[in-house]
Design an enzyme around this catalytic site. Sequence first.
Site, mmCIF file in Angstrom:
data_model
loop_
_atom_site.group_PDB
_atom_site.id
_atom_site.type_symbol
_atom_site.label_atom_id
_atom_site.label_comp_id
_atom_site.label_asym_id
_atom_site.label_seq_id
_atom_site.Cartn_x
_atom_site.Cartn_y
_atom_site.Cartn_z
ATOM 1 N N ASP A 297 0.223 -8.726 4.731
ATOM 2 C CA ASP A 297 0.497 -7.612 3.824
ATOM 3 C C ASP A 297 1.257 -8.017 2.571
ATOM 4 O O ASP A 297 1.139 -7.360 1.537
ATOM 5 C CB ASP A 297 1.262 -6.509 4.562
ATOM 6 N N GLU A 300 -1.457 -11.093 0.805
ATOM 7 C CA GLU A 300 -2.805 -10.635 0.467
ATOM 8 C C GLU A 300 -2.810 -9.360 -0.368
ATOM 9 O O GLU A 300 -3.767 -9.113 -1.110
ATOM 10 C CB GLU A 300 -3.618 -10.396 1.747
ATOM 11 N N TYR A 381 -0.536 2.269 6.810
ATOM 12 C CA TYR A 381 0.842 2.125 7.295
ATOM 13 C C TYR A 381 1.855 2.238 6.167
ATOM 14 O O TYR A 381 1.586 1.858 5.025
ATOM 15 C CB TYR A 381 1.033 0.757 7.966
ATOM 16 N N GLU A 382 3.049 2.741 6.518
ATOM 17 C CA GLU A 382 4.216 2.709 5.635
ATOM 18 C C GLU A 382 5.266 1.779 6.231
ATOM 19 O O GLU A 382 5.492 1.780 7.449
ATOM 20 C CB GLU A 382 4.835 4.100 5.464
#
Length: 648
Positions: A297, A300, A381-382
């Site tokens: 995360d 990328e 997602y957070e």
Amino acid sequence: MIISTSNHPLEPLTAEEITAAVHILRAEKDLDEFCRFASVNLLEPSKELVLRWSPGDSFEREAFCIVFNYKKNQTFEAIVSLSGNKVKSWTHVPGMQPGILLEEFEACQRIVKEHPEMQEAFRKRGITDFARIMVDPWSAGNFGIEEEIGVRLVRAICYYKTSDYDNGYARPLSGLYAIFDLNRLQVMKIVDKGPVPLPPLDGNYTPDKVGPLRTDLKPLEIVQPEGPSFTTNGHEISWQKWKIRFGFTSREGLVLHTVSYWDKDVYRPILYRASLSEMVVPYGDPTNPVNRNNAFDAGEYGIGALANSLELGCDCLGEIRYFNANLVDGEGNAVVIKNAVCLHEEDFGILWKHTDWRTGQVEVRRSRRLVLSSISTVGNYEYGFFWYFYQDGTIQFEVKLTGILHTQALEPGERVPYGNLIAPQLVAAHHQHFFNVRMDMMIDGVDNSIYEVNTSSMPPGPDNPYENGFIPVSTQLKTETEAIRDMDIRSSRYWKIVNPAKKNPVGDPVGYKLFPGENAFPFASDNSSLIKRAGFLKHHLWCTPYNPKEKYASGDYPNQHAGGAGLSSWVQQDRSLDNTDVVVWYTMGHHHVTRPEDWPVMPTAYIGFSLKPVGFFDRSPALDVPPSKPKHGSSCHSDHGPSCGSKK
């Protein structure tokens, strides 16, 4: 030439400086319309310059830029002098792919939805309103597939929203996905294994959809009538005895710089730099396409590039100071993320307390902590990234995980072993979240050493007649390979970073200890693409001597990289860690076996670690915290009688 208004060498670039860097690069390198700007961030000056710098000293402002030519599929690194109005270096980085840009995300979603074969696949599933198709571009990884080598790719996974505001993840179009060429902006391959019935429930979570809301929740206000206790000067914070500088980059998000604590009439350094180095989310579903879900995360996508604009009363409470983040888009335009960083104080319960039952004397102090935070949304997602600073000298890093699970549809009555049903015909695969934090330590100076502390039971004998004795034993980790270590709860293992040249009054070197929290190990094999690309996941602790070129645990360019780069390769040099400039890398993992209670939005999970002083101070540094002001006739300090909160 742009005139910098920065008052410190580590101040992040302004929007004007980013614009100037892009302009200088375009003019000097004659960049054409095929060039995209992957990132423009401050090129941090050398550590030596920063540590010797004093207000009034001059310094050069430089930008580090990553430029991608999508026609030629080439990546370039540039250093631009803003002070000198020139390009200082321009370097081709062969075979490397920068992170995926937001513009590429948007183009992928639009083109995939418009593709005739994809639209035919949508119709086979009874979908004719293509505007309600939701496309998530997932990184392609590197699995040695011949047709993908050298092509800049994402995997386009699709969902269907029954209305514009519904939860699209409630109805995944399982069995259908596309491989998308980001350079040519075209669908390269479509995989359609046949329709799977759409799950029946909507999975909505907005207030108008979840049913009656609770009515017994009374207002809770955080009020500081005299304002906060901290002050700021640019990106430098002074709070209690802490002095903290911070920055923000497109890849790492929030970055700490030059953290120190006032003690003995001087600011004593603790950290030179700390940041999220990488985060990886591997999935346990072995079926196509989820078996390729190994998202890096940070490397990328960019945690900073995906930062939220925070809102008072929702993301943060109290007397808040917000800071914007200045980044760049693919076209080279400066982008300002408003309120990307939140700074505030919060009460944290009891700092310390003692009641002398013989005299009735009570002493109690309330704990207050400083919170520096940002939140990023990565697809479904957070992630909230929180640095906490405490009055007793403790530093804590915490990640808060929430958002929506990655889902797949199942046939009625079907179950799978690698995920749990979270709603009828809807499965969420088990997965993990790994975070690596890089900490350039500076305990009372640059030269530090690393020790591991294990506690063991004393053997039975005359010195331990009741067989209850135990002893913590410190062992120095002198080289990089010695310092590849894992948690061990049986020995209550922790690690400490000390300055051998600085001793406390009892004769021990001053130090801080790394105190682990929740953790996990990956389940992928050493032969998997995941471990080849993210070898740092295999162990919790890694240590290296400082090298400014070694910043990211997965290497500089993890996107579609075959593996073998980064932390796990650097430590094979087995360099000395004895009394030198030490960098500590800590990997922590959240193991997520999914459950219905995680749907439709996951309640926040927490994972983190602490840095605690161990012999750094002569005594508790929190003794001088004053008692709280009395409330309702009570007192938090008394020579006789009641404890805090009771009435006389």
